[in-house]
Structures are given as C-alpha cells and as structure tokens.
Design an enzyme around this catalytic site. Structure first.
Site: not given
Ligand code: 13P
Length: 252
Positions: A234-235, A94, A9-11, A166, A213, A172, A96
C-alpha cells in the site's frame, strides 16, 4: 517455480496527472527487474492513461475492485469487460472493501469467477482483524475465507489465482506481521485450505503474497520465507525508491 509478484495498491490516491508522473519516475527502475512480476493498481480514473504509459514496459496494470455482472443497472460499478480493456489484474475482496463496502466471501466468489472467466488475474485478499488475531482465530478464519471465496472453482483455473494474506491489524499501521508469523499462516492455513479444494500439487503452484506495512527495509525478510511469493504493497507503493527497492528485494 512460483514467479515472485509485487503489486502496488495505490488505494484512493493520485489524480491522473499525479499518477502519470509517478509512473514515469518509477518505470526506468521497474522495467529492468524482469524476474519479478510487477503490477500497479491505481484508481479507475487513471487506468486508461496508465495503460498507455505502461504498454510494452513489462509492468502490469490492475484495478482495485470490479463488479461481477457483465452490465446493467449498478450505478457506480465497473464491469469485468471494462476492466479487461485496460488491465491484466484485479484486486478482489480487499479488507477495506469488506469493511466499508459490505463485500463478503460470497461476493468475492462471484468476482473471482467473473475475473477468471474473462481472463483477468484475480489478486484475492484474505486476513483477520486484530480481535480475531488476539482470539487465536486467524487460521480458522483464513481457511473459511479460502474455502468460501474459491467454492466451485476448477483446479485448472486455480493456478491463475493470486492470494494476498493481509492481516487487517498490519495494514497502514506500521505494525507489520513478523515474517515467520505470516509465513506460518500461508504454510499452515492458506496453502492447506487450497490443497483441500484442488489437491496438494495445484496448491503448491499458487502464488501467495503478504501485505501489511511492507516497506523497503523489511521486504527481503518476507521474500526469504518458504511460502511468501511476493507482496501487496500500500503506502510504500506510492514512493518511487521504496517500491523499486521492494521489487528488487523480490528477485529470486
Ligand atoms: P500498507 O502497505 O499501507 O500497510 O497497505 C497494505 C495494503 O492494504 C495493500 O493492499
């Protein structure tokens, strides 16, 4: 039995130009790992270009959200058919989106139904906040998110769904859930909630990912657990070596 799946997930990161070069760098490594279903979810603006770059590679493409209506006066939104033109997957609900864009279990339910109706694989996110975690409410909360989010969905469609657990406090933050702790939520809350809806054997066939994470160093620990079938990253999905190592670690 359940094919491992790792999705990035590149956000809200990467222009089209940056996305294209990142995919060009990742593709040689990712292409080879056929035993794992691999998915990249960039921003909407890169979907067209990346659908061409990924064609024939075996790496899937997903959107990070979509609307449930087919068309109409919803300024700024993207319809299921528009996502389906380029993607095979869509992330839904998600944390967010729930936190900043007022998504609820009810909108998640509408979006999951719309995704299934059009033949997109929904990757549906659930998970508790830090306060809920500390209050010991995790299992009740994810149970509620599953039963409300998947209300009215037939068992025959259920196996097409992917769930991602999640915990919000792990996203993050570098504070990943322990692999045992995450697995316990999947095994004791998420899968039983799905068994309530569709029966035990259907629930056993549905893939559940862990997200929060996940990195190259800790990924394997999660994948060794009984109920964790992959990761939503994510990251680390923005880093070629890290994302490739995570996918590699998911090989059965
Ligand atoms: P991180 O891997 O950056 O913690 O993000 C997780 C995430 O929200 C994937 O959708």
């Amino acid at each position: 039995m359940r094919k491992p799946l790792v999705a990035g997930n590149w956000k809200m990161n990467k222009t089209v130009e940056q996305a294209t070069s990142l995919v060009q760098e990742m593709l040689p490594g990712l292409k080879k790992i056929n035993e794992v279903e691999r998915v990249i979810c960039p921003p909407f603006t890169s979907l067209v270009t990346l659908s061409v770059a990924l064609a024939g590679s075996g790496v899937g493409l997903g959107a990070q959200t979509m609307h449930w209506e087919a068309s109409g006066a919803f300024t700024g939104e993207v319809a299921p058919q528009m996502v389906k033109e380029f993607c095979q997957y869509v992330i839904i609900g998600h944390s967010e989106r729930r936190q900043y864009f007022a998504e609820t279990d009810e909108t998640v339910n509408k979006k999951v139904k719309a995704a299934l109706a059009i033949g997109l694989t929904p990757i549906v996110c659930v998970g508790e906040s830090l306060a809920q975690y500390e209050a010991g409410e995790t299992k009740a909360l994810v149970n509620h998110q599953i039963s409300e989010g998947f209300k009215g969905i037939e068992a025959s469609d259920a196996t097409k769904i992917v769930v991602a657990y999640e915990p919000i406090w792990a996203i993050g933050t570098g504070k990943a859930a322990t692999s045992e702790g995450a697995n316990a939520v999947l095994r004791d809350a998420i899968r039983p909630a799905m068994a309530q809806l569709w029966g035990k054997s259907t629930a056993e066939g549905i893939r559940i990912l862990y997200g929060g994470s996940v990195n190259a160093a800790n990924a394997a620990e999660y994948f060794h657990q009984s109920d964790i079938d992959g990761a939503l990253v994510g990251g680390a999905s923005l880093k070629v070596a890290d994302f490739t190592a995570i996918v590699e670690a998911a090989r059965p």
